[in-house]
Design a protein around this motif. Structure first.
Motif, short mmCIF file in Angstrom:
data_model
loop_
_atom_site.label_atom_id
_atom_site.label_comp_id
_atom_site.label_asym_id
_atom_site.label_seq_id
_atom_site.Cartn_x
_atom_site.Cartn_y
_atom_site.Cartn_z
N LEU A 1 7.13 -4.11 7.60
CA LEU A 1 7.82 -2.87 7.25
C LEU A 1 7.09 -2.20 6.09
O LEU A 1 7.03 -2.73 4.99
CB LEU A 1 9.27 -3.16 6.85
CG LEU A 1 10.06 -2.00 6.25
CD1 LEU A 1 10.07 -0.79 7.18
CD2 LEU A 1 11.49 -2.43 5.94
N GLN A 2 6.51 -1.05 6.40
CA GLN A 2 5.82 -0.30 5.36
C GLN A 2 6.71 0.81 4.87
O GLN A 2 7.26 1.55 5.66
CB GLN A 2 4.56 0.35 5.92
CG GLN A 2 3.49 -0.59 6.33
CD GLN A 2 2.15 0.14 6.45
OE1 GLN A 2 1.69 0.76 5.51
NE2 GLN A 2 1.56 0.06 7.63
N GLY A 3 6.82 0.94 3.57
CA GLY A 3 7.60 2.04 3.03
C GLY A 3 7.22 2.24 1.60
O GLY A 3 7.15 1.29 0.81
N ASP A 4 6.94 3.46 1.26
CA ASP A 4 6.50 3.80 -0.08
C ASP A 4 7.51 3.30 -1.12
O ASP A 4 8.66 3.04 -0.79
CB ASP A 4 6.38 5.33 -0.16
CG ASP A 4 5.17 5.72 -0.98
OD1 ASP A 4 4.78 4.93 -1.85
OD2 ASP A 4 4.62 6.81 -0.73
N VAL A 5 7.05 3.23 -2.34
CA VAL A 5 7.94 2.85 -3.44
C VAL A 5 9.16 3.76 -3.43
O VAL A 5 9.03 4.97 -3.32
CB VAL A 5 7.24 3.07 -4.81
CG1 VAL A 5 7.84 2.16 -5.86
CG2 VAL A 5 5.77 2.93 -4.70
N GLY A 6 10.32 3.17 -3.52
CA GLY A 6 11.53 3.97 -3.59
C GLY A 6 12.03 4.52 -2.27
O GLY A 6 12.98 5.29 -2.22
N SER A 7 11.40 4.10 -1.18
CA SER A 7 11.82 4.65 0.12
C SER A 7 13.09 3.96 0.62
O SER A 7 13.67 4.36 1.62
CB SER A 7 10.70 4.51 1.15
OG SER A 7 10.37 3.15 1.33
N GLY A 8 13.52 2.90 -0.06
CA GLY A 8 14.78 2.26 0.30
C GLY A 8 14.64 1.13 1.28
O GLY A 8 15.35 1.04 2.28
N LYS A 9 13.76 0.21 0.98
CA LYS A 9 13.57 -0.94 1.86
C LYS A 9 14.66 -1.99 1.64
O LYS A 9 15.01 -2.73 2.57
CB LYS A 9 12.19 -1.57 1.62
CG LYS A 9 11.04 -0.66 2.03
CD LYS A 9 9.69 -1.32 1.87
CE LYS A 9 9.30 -1.58 0.43
NZ LYS A 9 9.14 -0.36 -0.37
N THR A 10 15.19 -2.04 0.43
CA THR A 10 16.14 -3.12 0.12
C THR A 10 17.37 -3.07 1.04
O THR A 10 17.80 -4.10 1.56
CB THR A 10 16.60 -3.03 -1.35
OG1 THR A 10 15.45 -2.83 -2.16
CG2 THR A 10 17.31 -4.28 -1.78
#
Ligand code: ADP
Ligand code: MG
Length: 699
Positions: free
Chosen positions: A294-303
């Motif tokens: 799962l790629q997602g920029d910082v702060g993109s809401g992966k948590t």
């Protein structure tokens, strides 16, 4: 054919045992096949000739026609040089050798037309070429092709007389011997569809092109082939994996997931988050083990994606774990996840290196009995004594610090491997994701939650430090907090540490008690001291956090609005981007200041400018790839797979896309290579399994 290719090079015409030894040692060329795939690294256009009368006044590499009319040895302060007077009957120039006199003297023929090639040197009006390549005009004219290959070489090869000419001669003999009968390895349909020249022609033309067009065709075909077999192998590996490795399916969504999704989400999900959750859901429903990046920029809401995925496991009576690269991050995850799941009655535990023995024992008991649903932790989770009752899903945060070996450890936590989700905040350029992680499925969160204000990024020079202190004071007066980050780079640990402490002292001087409170966090501190200082900053007791990159990942303090990065030129782009992502998390306008000295290397300049211009992690990743190359970007772990003979991930992104499409189509139409024309692939792949390199199938 294949037997010929596997022969050592010693017996090739023009090689012999001595040269073979050197080629092995310096260039790693052992077999005939190695030699065949030893491609030129550049080509010189030799369609133009000069004579000593009309030499251009440049220092370019040129070829000059003339004859040697005089030869003498000139004594120098140290040693001597051999000087040939090269003439076209009207004017002369000099050809010069500083070593190998005897041998050269013997081999030169006077008053015979030659073509000399090399870089021009000028001493006033006198022109010379040092260590020219010399070829009899007669031979030169017979050789077809004006496009001359230049092979990679080494100093010691040149010293031993293995010049470019010698290598080219060896290649000519090689092709005479092999008679150009290289077996085609790509299906005819693919050759046709992608307008690829055949293997024979491609190999011949890569060594002996006569025009730019021929060369381009040969390169295209060989790059296509190299990428094709890599992509095909990765696709097959992925497919095999899906067929063979049974995972732990989560057939149903239950009360935990539904309750949380419907009643307790802290915010509406973005479309990208929803899409990714659907992708994960489909994986987890199925029989095959999930293996997803799962790629997602910082702060993109992966948590939140991680949390929802873990609830899918818990709903199916399975445990889940979330592994973070640092203690601080694990603690933060733990805190926020406990908070989120409080209304559900899901049990969550934290395991890190600093959890005391007395707390650890009951925790591990609960884990083994299945009483604990979710375990958050650091690498400590992977260690031997940690046993799950039934681990159904393992999530790894911030993959780039997490090795393949560690992933493997996770796999072994169960009889059946758990489903694996790897989350990374360092976007990887598409070309790299398709190769280095080609055996994983990839999801991307390409949308930030609404309401984020862009972060203003500035380049600050050391000389402007006072203005920056002033700016910090103003922001702090508004109630904001500031990070000041120092690089910590392994090689000069002591110096870096001194930088950090000096910086800390000057900040404390500028921002004295009792008006200001300053925290400091670095890697040499004890975990509990770190946690304490972090906590003071998180709770707003301190206004400034001076730190090394330990805060790089994950730390979430929405009230922090300034990120000052000291010696920013020493950080890589992805690291700068990660650090910048620590601010801009709250409602306030945020700033990132990149502090550097006045003198910057070209690359450092590009990095800083890119940071100032762009906030798009994927764009930054592309620039990083161009600056550093794939090997450096991915670290050593994946470097094997990123070593190409001719393809170049920096330049061949479009081709890679084309190749990937070709592979997908092929596997869709004829997944087991039943069609007659696809049978070449079986043979090629069978050989690949035995060899180390993607090229070992050839022949
Ligand atoms: P990362 O992908 O960097 O791990 P996080 O999961 O930490 O990002 O999320 C960053 C911040 O954005 C957190 O404060 C989180 O609560 C918030 N957030 C995540 N998703 C959304 C959303 N859909 N809407 C609003 N805020 C969100
Ligand atoms: Mg995160």
């Amino acid at each position: 054919m294949s037997t010929v290719l596997q022969k050592p090079i010693d017996y090739l015409k023009g090689v012999g045992p001595n040269r073979a030894q050197l080629l092995r040692k310096d260039l790693g060329i052992h077999t005939v096949q190695d030699l065949l795939y030893f491609f030129p690294h550049r080509y010189i256009d030799r369609s133009h000739y000069y004579t000593p009368s009309n030499i251009p006044n440049t220092t370019a590499e040129v070829q000059v026609k003339g004859s040697i009319i005089d030869l003498e040895i000139v004594k120098q302060k140290r040693g001597s040089r051999l000087v040939a007077t090269f003439s076209d009957g009207q004017s002369t120039m000099e050809l010069v050798w500083f070593r190998g006199h005897q041998w050269i003297q013997k081999s030169l023929q006077s008053n015979t037309p030659y073509v000399a090639f090399g870089r021009l040197n000028w001493f006033g009006k006198k022109c010379s070429i040092a260590h020219p390549e010399l070829e009899l005009l007669e031979d030169h004219e017979q050789r077809k092709g004006n496009f001359q290959p230049v092979y990679p070489s080494t100093e010691s090869l040149l010293k031993s007389g293995i010049s470019q000419r010698v290598v080219r001669q060896i290649m000519i003999h090689l092709f005479e011997e092999l008679q150009g009968s290289f077996q085609e390895v790509l299906p005819a349909e693919i050759l046709k569809q992608y307008a690829l020249i055949d293997k024979n022609r491609a190999l011949t033309l890569i060594h002996f092109p006569s025009t730019q067009e021929e060369l381009a065709k040969a390169q295209y075909r060989l790059k296509f082939e190299e990428l094709f077999f890599l992509q095909l192998q990765l696709a097959l590996k992925k497919r095999n994996h899906k067929l063979k490795i049974r995972g732990i399916p989560f057939p149903s969504l239950g009360t935990y997931f539904n309750n949380f999704y419907n009643n307790h989400l802290p915010f509406p999900l973005t479309e990208a988050q929803k899409r990714v959750i659907r992708e994960i859901r489909i994986d987890l429903k199925g029989e095959a083990q999930m293996n997803r990046l799962l790629q997602g920029d910082v702060g993109s809401g992966k948590t939140i994606v991680a949390v929802l995925s873990m609830l899918m496991a818990v709903d199916n009576n399975m445990q889940a774990t979330l592994v973070a690269p640092t203690e601080i991050l694990a603690q933060q995850h733990y805190k926020s996840i406990v908070e989120l799941l409080k209304p559900l009655g899901v049990t969550v535990g934290l395991l890190t290196g600093s959890v005391s023995k007395s707390a650890r024992v009951p925790l591990l008991d609960q884990l083994a009995s299945g009483e604990l649903h979710i375990l958050i932790g650091t690498h400590a989770v992977l260690e031997q004594p940690v046993t799950f009752h039934q681990l159904g899903l393992a999530i790894v945060d911030e993959q780039h610090r997490f090795g393949v070996a560690q992933r493997a450890k996770l796999w072994r936590k169960n009889k059946r491997p758990p489903n694996v989700l790897v989350m990374t905040a360092t976007p990887i350029p598409r070309t790299l994701a398709m190769t280095a992680y080609g055996d994983l499925d990839v999801s991307v969160i390409d949308e930030l939650p609404p309401g984020r204000k862009p972060i203003t990024t500035l380049h600050g020079y050391d000389s402007k430090r006072l203005a920056i202190f002033q700016f910090m004071r103003e922001e702090i007066a508004k109630g904001r907090q500031v990070y000041v980050v120092y690089p910590l780079i392994q090689e000069s640990k002591v110096l870096d540490y001194k930088d950090l402490m000096d910086g800390y002292e000057s900040i404390v001087r500028e921002f004295p008690l009792p008006d200001f409170q300053v925290s400091i966090v670095h890697g040499k501190m004890k975990a509990e001291d770190k946690a304490y200082e972090m906590q003071r900053f998180v709770s707003g007791k301190t206004q400034i956090m001076v730190a090394t990159t330990v805060i790089e990942v994950g730390v979430d303090v929405p009230n922090a609005s300034i990120m000052i990065i000291e010696s920013a030129e020493r950080f890589g782009l992805s690291q700068l981007h990660q650090l910048r992502g620590r601010v801009g998390r709250g409602a306030n306008k945020s700033y990132c200041v990149l502090m550097t000295g006045n003198k910057l290397s070209h690359d450092a300049q590009t990095r800083i400018q890119t940071m100032v211009r762009s906030q798009d992690g994927f764009e930054l990743a592309e620039v990083d790839l161009q600056l550093r190359g794939p090997g450096d970007l991915m670290g050593t772990q994946q470097s094997g797979i990123l070593q190409f003979i001719i393809a170049d991930l920096k330049k061949d992104a479009d081709l890679l896309k084309t190749v990937r499409y070709a592979v997908d189509q092929l596997l869709l139409n004829d997944p087991t290579f039943e069609q007659l024309e696809n049978q070449v692939l079986r043979q090629a792949l069978a050989l690949t399994q035995q060899g180390k390199s993607i090229w070992k199938y050839i022949g």
